[in-house]
Design an enzyme around this catalytic site. Structure first.
Site, PDB file in Angstrom:
ATOM      1  N   VAL A  81      13.455 -29.226 -24.527  1.00 29.99           N
ATOM      2  CA  VAL A  81      14.059 -27.917 -24.254  1.00 29.99           C
ATOM      3  C   VAL A  81      14.414 -27.197 -25.546  1.00 29.99           C
ATOM      4  CG1 VAL A  81      16.474 -28.696 -24.046  1.00 29.99           C
ATOM      5  CG2 VAL A  81      15.694 -26.688 -22.781  1.00 29.99           C
ATOM      6  N   GLY A 300      12.846 -31.388 -16.261  1.00 26.15           N
ATOM      7  CA  GLY A 300      14.225 -30.931 -16.249  1.00 26.15           C
ATOM      8  C   GLY A 300      14.624 -30.407 -17.619  1.00 26.15           C
ATOM      9  N   GLU A 301      15.891 -30.536 -17.964  1.00 27.00           N
ATOM     10  CA  GLU A 301      16.464 -30.063 -19.226  1.00 27.00           C
ATOM     11  C   GLU A 301      16.586 -28.551 -19.303  1.00 27.00           C
ATOM     12  OE1 GLU A 301      14.334 -31.497 -22.640  1.00 27.00           O
ATOM     13  OE2 GLU A 301      14.520 -33.605 -22.077  1.00 27.00           O
ATOM     14  N   GLY A 302      15.874 -27.821 -18.438  1.00 28.91           N
ATOM     15  CA  GLY A 302      15.732 -26.377 -18.562  1.00 28.91           C
ATOM     16  C   GLY A 302      14.376 -25.983 -19.112  1.00 28.91           C
TER      17      GLY A 302
END
Length: 333
Positions: A81, A300-302
């Site tokens: 990210v 995930g993580e953004g």
């Protein structure tokens, strides 16, 4: 929105030729209450981190310590990210809302820990209502602070080993699908572990019978601290009339919770990408949102939200910069 649609029709391009980007620009004009809407820059991705008692049920092959280790990686700028955010020109903020191991500070790490991880949702409620509310309020405060500091777009990020398990439970509770439909492989589990994970989610749902009309109760019984904080973060963005780009299955589970609290909050949501996690698709369909990207990602993580940011910016920039037929001296059909 009417003004944005009318302007789209006068720009030097065939009407409708930008597809979903045109409707996105119209939505964002409505959200901001002005045409053209503000460019969604600067933007910040907030990575909310927490741990989960249900990890004890063997739903993830990763040790729980990885949550804190990855938070340190985010703070140091070494995660995916961070890389994508540098590419997109977005800032990264990390929020400890429920990590089990106490973390050392950094310039972009906010200590907002409500509890050192949730309880095992198969044995009892993951959180008390008070803890769930406190986590929601963390997200609201973070969103408000970032907007006050000048952010024109907020992006959802998350970190938490085993957090796809409560995400599946939340999505099942709010959409009505079965645990088998809402539950995916998370970080990449085998068939046997997936079957066990589905059974764990089923057990939690049967134990608590969460009521979607009571979204705080749902978050408390089967949610996670980062899920609850993301719910507040989305609500805070919507309250400020700032677009919030939804990442993967964790953010999607928070988005359906936010919609249960305030249905109008969906107007602020932009689906960044279609996660490979099946629950994410279920949640986005429930919200009526079509993702901008479909890359088979499930990190995930953004990460997916950040990749979508330039597309959202481009959709808005068209309304700011593309000439009209009259201004450019281009003949219309």
């Amino acid at each position: 929105m009417t003004a944005a649609r009318e302007l789209q029709g006068r720009l030097t391009k065939p009407a409708g030729s930008l597809g979903a980007l045109e409707e996105l620009s119209v939505r964002l004009a409505g959200l901001a209450g002005v045409c053209p809407p503000p460019l969604p820059v600067p933007a910040t991705v907030a990575v909310f981190a927490g741990d989960h008692g249900v990890h004890a049920q063997g739903v993830s092959p990763w040790p729980q310590e990885v949550t804190a280790q990855m938070v340190a990686n985010f703070v140091a700028g070494g995660a995916v990210v961070n890389t994508f955010a540098r590419q997109a020109g977005a800032d990264v903020m990390v929020v400890d809302v429920g990590v089990r191991i106490p973390l050392h500070g950094g310039p972009n790490l906010l200590d907002a820990n409500v509890r050192r991880g949730t309880r095992d949702m198969t044995a009892g409620p993951a959180l008390t209502r008070e803890e769930a509310l406190a986590a929601v309020e963390v997200g609201i405060r973070v969103a408000a602070a970032l907007v006050e500091q000048g952010a024109k777009a907020l992006l959802t990020g998350d970190m938490g080993i085993a957090n796809t398990t409560p995400a599946a439970a939340l999505i099942a509770a709010f959409t009505g699908v079965s645990a088998g439909v809402a539950t995916g492989r998370g970080t990449g589990i085998d068939d046997e572990t997936l079957a066990h994970k589905i059974a764990v989610v089923t057990t939690a749902l049967e134990r608590h019978t969460p009521d979607p009309a009571d979204p705080l109760g749902v978050l408390a019984t089967v949610g996670g601290l980062e899920h609850a904080a993301l719910t507040g973060f989305i609500l805070g963005a919507a309250a400020a009339r700032v677009p919030v780009i939804i990442d993967g299955v964790i953010a999607a589970s928070a988005a359906v919770a936010a919609a249960a609290f305030a249905p109008d909050s969906v107007a602020a949501m932009v689906a960044g990408h279609r996660s490979a996690e099946p629950g994410a698709g279920v949640a986005l369909a429930h919200l009526g949102l079509e993702p901008l990207l479909d890359l088979g990602m499930r990190l995930g993580e953004g990460s997916g939200a950040v990749l979508a940011l330039p597309i959202v910016t481009a959709a808005v920039r068209v309304l700011h910069e593309v000439a009209t037929f009259d201004a450019a001296g281009v003949s219309e059909k």
